[in-house]
Scaffold this motif. Structure first.
Motif, PDB file in Angstrom:
ATOM      1  N   PRO A   4      34.023  14.513   7.382  1.00  0.00           N
ATOM      2  CA  PRO A   4      33.766  13.436   8.350  1.00  0.00           C
ATOM      3  C   PRO A   4      32.347  12.906   8.266  1.00  0.00           C
ATOM      4  O   PRO A   4      31.391  13.648   8.019  1.00  0.00           O
ATOM      5  CB  PRO A   4      34.016  14.120   9.693  1.00  0.00           C
ATOM      6  N   LYS A   5      32.206  11.614   8.493  1.00  0.00           N
ATOM      7  CA  LYS A   5      30.897  10.960   8.528  1.00  0.00           C
ATOM      8  C   LYS A   5      30.835  10.087   9.782  1.00  0.00           C
ATOM      9  O   LYS A   5      31.643   9.177   9.956  1.00  0.00           O
ATOM     10  CB  LYS A   5      30.693  10.061   7.300  1.00  0.00           C
ATOM     11  N   VAL A   6      29.894  10.381  10.661  1.00  0.00           N
ATOM     12  CA  VAL A   6      29.694   9.541  11.841  1.00  0.00           C
ATOM     13  C   VAL A   6      29.119   8.206  11.378  1.00  0.00           C
ATOM     14  O   VAL A   6      28.141   8.165  10.638  1.00  0.00           O
ATOM     15  CB  VAL A   6      28.740  10.213  12.843  1.00  0.00           C
ATOM     16  N   ALA A   7      29.743   7.108  11.799  1.00  0.00           N
ATOM     17  CA  ALA A   7      29.356   5.780  11.322  1.00  0.00           C
ATOM     18  C   ALA A   7      29.174   4.826  12.498  1.00  0.00           C
ATOM     19  O   ALA A   7      29.360   5.193  13.662  1.00  0.00           O
ATOM     20  CB  ALA A   7      30.412   5.247  10.355  1.00  0.00           C
ATOM     21  N   ASP A   8      28.816   3.589  12.167  1.00  0.00           N
ATOM     22  CA  ASP A   8      28.670   2.485  13.119  1.00  0.00           C
ATOM     23  C   ASP A   8      27.620   2.789  14.187  1.00  0.00           C
ATOM     24  O   ASP A   8      27.927   3.134  15.327  1.00  0.00           O
ATOM     25  CB  ASP A   8      30.005   2.148  13.783  1.00  0.00           C
ATOM     26  N   PHE A   9      26.352   2.622  13.807  1.00  0.00           N
ATOM     27  CA  PHE A   9      25.234   2.884  14.707  1.00  0.00           C
ATOM     28  C   PHE A   9      24.702   1.605  15.346  1.00  0.00           C
ATOM     29  O   PHE A   9      23.558   1.563  15.796  1.00  0.00           O
ATOM     30  CB  PHE A   9      24.108   3.588  13.944  1.00  0.00           C
ATOM     31  N   GLY A  10      25.534   0.582  15.401  1.00  0.00           N
ATOM     32  CA  GLY A  10      25.079  -0.692  15.945  1.00  0.00           C
ATOM     33  C   GLY A  10      24.745  -0.653  17.415  1.00  0.00           C
ATOM     34  O   GLY A  10      24.020  -1.506  17.918  1.00  0.00           O
ATOM     35  N   LEU A  11      25.273   0.331  18.144  1.00  0.00           N
ATOM     36  CA  LEU A  11      24.984   0.443  19.572  1.00  0.00           C
ATOM     37  C   LEU A  11      24.030   1.592  19.875  1.00  0.00           C
ATOM     38  O   LEU A  11      23.753   1.891  21.031  1.00  0.00           O
ATOM     39  CB  LEU A  11      26.288   0.665  20.357  1.00  0.00           C
ATOM     40  N   ALA A  12      23.545   2.255  18.828  1.00  0.00           N
ATOM     41  CA  ALA A  12      22.731   3.461  19.013  1.00  0.00           C
ATOM     42  C   ALA A  12      21.449   3.175  19.785  1.00  0.00           C
ATOM     43  O   ALA A  12      20.896   2.083  19.742  1.00  0.00           O
ATOM     44  CB  ALA A  12      22.398   4.081  17.659  1.00  0.00           C
ATOM     45  N   ILE A  15      31.752  16.596  12.708  1.00  0.00           N
ATOM     46  CA  ILE A  15      31.268  15.572  13.649  1.00  0.00           C
ATOM     47  C   ILE A  15      30.250  16.186  14.606  1.00  0.00           C
ATOM     48  O   ILE A  15      29.211  15.591  14.896  1.00  0.00           O
ATOM     49  CB  ILE A  15      32.443  14.954  14.433  1.00  0.00           C
ATOM     50  N   ALA A  16      30.548  17.379  15.096  1.00  0.00           N
ATOM     51  CA  ALA A  16      29.632  18.057  16.017  1.00  0.00           C
ATOM     52  C   ALA A  16      28.283  18.316  15.355  1.00  0.00           C
ATOM     53  O   ALA A  16      27.231  18.146  15.967  1.00  0.00           O
ATOM     54  CB  ALA A  16      30.254  19.370  16.497  1.00  0.00           C
ATOM     55  N   ARG A  17      28.314  18.711  14.091  1.00  0.00           N
ATOM     56  CA  ARG A  17      27.063  18.971  13.372  1.00  0.00           C
ATOM     57  C   ARG A  17      26.260  17.678  13.191  1.00  0.00           C
ATOM     58  O   ARG A  17      25.028  17.674  13.320  1.00  0.00           O
ATOM     59  CB  ARG A  17      27.363  19.601  12.016  1.00  0.00           C
ATOM     60  N   ALA A  53      30.023  27.185  19.282  1.00  0.00           N
ATOM     61  CA  ALA A  53      31.316  27.590  19.833  1.00  0.00           C
ATOM     62  C   ALA A  53      32.425  27.420  18.802  1.00  0.00           C
ATOM     63  O   ALA A  53      33.278  28.299  18.628  1.00  0.00           O
ATOM     64  CB  ALA A  53      31.628  26.774  21.086  1.00  0.00           C
ATOM     65  N   LEU A  54      32.436  26.296  18.103  1.00  0.00           N
ATOM     66  CA  LEU A  54      33.467  26.062  17.082  1.00  0.00           C
ATOM     67  C   LEU A  54      33.306  27.013  15.906  1.00  0.00           C
ATOM     68  O   LEU A  54      34.289  27.341  15.227  1.00  0.00           O
ATOM     69  CB  LEU A  54      33.408  24.607  16.607  1.00  0.00           C
ATOM     70  N   SER A  91      31.952  11.640  25.070  1.00  0.00           N
ATOM     71  CA  SER A  91      32.786  10.888  24.129  1.00  0.00           C
ATOM     72  C   SER A  91      33.374  11.809  23.067  1.00  0.00           C
ATOM     73  O   SER A  91      34.545  11.675  22.680  1.00  0.00           O
ATOM     74  CB  SER A  91      31.956   9.784  23.461  1.00  0.00           C
ATOM     75  N   TYR A  92      32.552  12.754  22.598  1.00  0.00           N
ATOM     76  CA  TYR A  92      33.041  13.702  21.593  1.00  0.00           C
ATOM     77  C   TYR A  92      34.190  14.534  22.161  1.00  0.00           C
ATOM     78  O   TYR A  92      35.195  14.781  21.479  1.00  0.00           O
ATOM     79  CB  TYR A  92      31.905  14.625  21.146  1.00  0.00           C
TER      80      TYR A  92
END
Length: 725
Positions: free
Chosen positions: A560-568, A527-529, A690-691, A607-608
């Motif tokens: 993981p896949k970051v999704a839902d960009f409707g508010l981007a 997710i961070a990437r 860091a991770l 948020s992350y």
């Protein structure tokens, strides 16, 4: 180390002809001298005040010094005062007010040639504390910003007081009577690090990783390679994230192919055929259009014309005019084209304009080319005919009138989507935006179809999602395959994620498997990437605005896949923040957003961080107990981390099967991400490092906002909807 690295070269401009027969020695006058195979001096410390015998010593810092033999602490000359392309810990980099010293870093010419290159880092000669990134000592293309007391304003990653990547380093800026300079050191013993002005014009901060047996980059500036001035030289084209950043325009070839093969593109490209000029109305020169570009620097003439044709004639009227662009007004370029960028692979909505490049007419057609063109047209005609026939057959078989747009997205007809979803019969989930259904494409590919409901909200979200995800590609971002837009019907077709969303694994439900610690850690890192890519690697900065477990989808391997960009929200990199209405989800919203101020990418970082707490604990952050008290995990986690205690923070279902070092990294990262001051939060690039274990975070302070969130009287409506324990 398995590979030797040169950090300083004495004779950059005058290399010796034979390394084997050259000598470094102390001359009769006490100077340190480099002699070539003939015994001639090619370099010397060149001091005139030496009073007794001297010795040359390489210190553990990497500093080569000339000192008196009787007292080696009495240094007469040192390499730290004569920087090359590398700045080492303990060295001063700045501006001497009375005498020399190390005033600039200058790149090598190529990766194998230490001769001075075109790129340098130099402190502002006008007296400010900022450093300038310079091309050819004349053109500034980046700045460090002024010293703020902890770091340089445009490079907050250097700030050691707020847990940035260089928390393992110490930085300082000294403005004295005789000199002004920056200096840095290392906290950890045995850490090997260096600053390099690279041949590509980028400053890289690297450290040696013993486990990887390689140099790891912890900071780069500029972040975007194509922001380096004249990286590809005259008539070169820069393409970000390409295998090779530089290429030549059509009608041009590399000026010096051997230098290009070594990675030095700064000499640019030359014409294959000289311009002929346009005399007596003859069209000896013509233009070809290059679309989706960022225009070159230094448009030398802006002509008020009403048409593209007039703009073209204005360029043809001058022998030196090499290109023009008409976008409501006419821009002309004379002689060399510098800093032309190809944006054709950028996301929808972030593309550039077109430019017309002037070439000799022979570059477009001659007898040989006419024959080739005839062959190409014949072959193309046959190919197109076959493709059309095949396409018609396939379309009739199942999906009618499906079209590809922008090279990758597919525009579906509504009736085709009905077919592939079996009339929306297999519902996967839903929310305020509408519902998601499972579908199957003709070739057997599973897809997820998001059906946006509510015309006003659906239209806005639809446009945001398509413009954001249209062409960007990253392994940790959900891939948009196509869309349907017919009147009020708005549908988005994505790749299918069989393991649904991350929130399903944080609810304590018995029908979901317990994610192992290694899986959770890889999810957090992925997710961070993905967010790092959105914030810094896209053509325009993309702020997601709604990072939460529900918007993280998991593949069959739990990637993981970051999704839902409707508010981007898209924001040009030149802007530091953007004002937008509050959007997102309570519990993940950054304090500055709740306060109604303009936001930056640090809103996503907050948020992350809140979500990372949930990944570590395996549950939602706020749980309402049966006695109506609220158990707010982030506050507990931050307090424990500040006390150096990590027990009780990890999901008890893991039975202590965790990596303690990774737990500490994740918890510290989360704590820094949720700091009240957005300036104190790290960038997502820093979180990734860091991770990965490349950098270390300091112990964080306890954010005041977390104490407010933990108060039962705050966000009452939010807490009233929390799940009971």
């Amino acid at each position: 180390m398995p590979e030797k690295v040169s950090v300083w070269v004495a004779n950059r401009d005058s290399p010796v002809s034979s390394l084997e027969s050259s000598r470094l020695t102390i001359a009769i006058d006490g100077n340190m001298v480099l002699l070539d195979d003939s015994g001639s001096a090619v370099w010397s410390t060149n001091l005139t005040t030496i009073t007794s015998s001297t010795v040359g010593v390489i210190l553990d810092t990497g500093n080569l010094v000339l000192a008196y033999a009787s007292n080696t602490s009495n240094i007469l000359w040192q390499s730290f005062d004569h920087c090359g392309n590398t700045w080492l810990p303990g060295g001063k980099l700045g501006r001497g007010k009375l005498s020399g010293g190390c005033t600039r870093l200058v790149s090598w010419k190529t990766s194998t040639d230490p001769a001075p290159g075109l790129f340098s880092l130099v402190m502002d000669p006008n007296g400010t504390s900022q450093f300038f990134f310079m091309w050819n000592s004349t053109q500034q293309y980046q700045t460090s910003g002024n010293w703020t007391g902890h770091s340089f304003s445009s490079m907050p990653e250097m700030n050691p007081t707020i847990g940035y990547p260089n928390s393992m380093y110490t930085f300082d800026y000294i403005d004295g009577a005789n000199e002004s300079y920056a200096v840095y050191g290392v906290k950890a013993g045995g850490l090997v690090t260096r600053f390099i002005m690279d041949v590509t014009g980028v400053i890289n901060v690297v450290r040696w990783s013993e486990s990887a047996k390689d140099w790891m980059v912890t900071l780069s500036k500029p972040h975007t390679q194509c922001d380096v001035y004249s990286l590809c030289g005259s008539f070169g084209v820069c393409t970000e994230n390409a295998f090779s950043s530089c290429s030549c325009l059509r009608g041009f070839s590399e000026q010096y192919k051997d230098q290009w093969s070594k990675g030095d593109h700064t000499q640019g490209c030359r014409r294959n055929v000289a311009l002929q000029g346009n005399n007596n109305g003859s069209r000896s020169d013509k233009f070809y259009a290059m679309v989706d570009v960022e225009l070159p620097s230094n448009a030398q003439n802006i002509v008020a014309t009403s048409s593209n044709q007039n703009c073209e004639l204005a360029c043809l009227s001058s022998r030196d005019c090499t290109a023009y662009s008409f976008n409501g007004s006419c821009s002309l370029w004379y002689k060399d084209l510098i800093n032309l960028q190809d944006l054709s692979s950028a996301a929808i909505g972030t593309k550039g304009v077109s430019i017309q490049i002037r070439l000799a007419a022979s570059e477009f057609s001659n007898k040989k080319n006419s024959k080739k063109l005839a062959i190409i047209i014949t072959v193309a005609t046959i190919s197109v005919t076959l493709i059309v026939v095949a396409s018609v057959f396939m379309v009739r078989k199942r999906f009618k009138e499906v079209a590809h747009v922008d090279g990758s997205l597919i525009a579906f007809r509504y009736r085709d989507v009905q077919t592939l979803t079996k009339n929306f019969s297999n519902k996967l989930g839903g929310g305020a935006f509408g519902s998601v259904f499972k579908g199957l494409l003709l070739e057997g590919t599973l897809v997820a179809v998001k059906k946006l409901e509510g015309f006003r909200q659906g239209e806005k979200q639809f446009r945001a999602e398509v413009s954001t995800l249209g062409t960007i590609r990253h392994v940790n971002l959900i891939r948009l395959l196509g869309f349907c837009s017919e009147r009020t019907r708005k549908l988005l077709i994505y790749e299918y994620m069989p393991n649904t969303s991350l929130d399903r694994y944080l609810s304590g439900s018995s029908d979901q498997p317990v994610l192992s610690w290694s899986t959770r850690y890889q999810i957090a890192l992925g997710i961070a990437r993905g967010l790092h890519y959105l914030h810094e690697r896209c053509r325009d900065c993309i702020i997601h605005c709604d990072i939460k477990p529900e918007n993280i989808l998991l593949s069959d391997t739990f990637m993981p896949k970051v999704a839902d960009f409707g508010l981007a929200k898209l924001m040009e990199h030149d802007f530091s923040r953007v004002l937008t209405t509050m959007r997102g989800t309570i519990g993940y919203l950054a304090p500055e957003w709740i306060a109604g101020t303009a936001i930056t990418t640090k809103a996503d970082v907050y948020s992350y961080g809140m979500m990372l707490f949930e990944i570590v604990s395996g549950r939602r952050n706020a749980i309402k107990r049966q006695d109506d008290t609220v158990d707010f995990f982030p506050l507990l986690a931050v307090m424990k981390v500040t006390e150096g205690e990590l027990d009780g923070l990890v999901d008890t279902l893991l039975d202590c099967n965790v990596n303690p070092a990774e737990v500490e990294r994740a918890c510290k990262a989360a704590c820094w991400c949720v700091q009240d001051d957005e300036g104190a939060r790290p960038s997502m690039a820093t979180v990734v490092q860091a991770l990965e274990g490349l950098v270390e975070f300091n112990v964080p302070p306890v954010p005041r906002s977390l104490k407010l969130l933990a108060d039962q009287t705050t966000y009452v409506e939010f807490y009233s909807k929390l799940p009971s324990e």
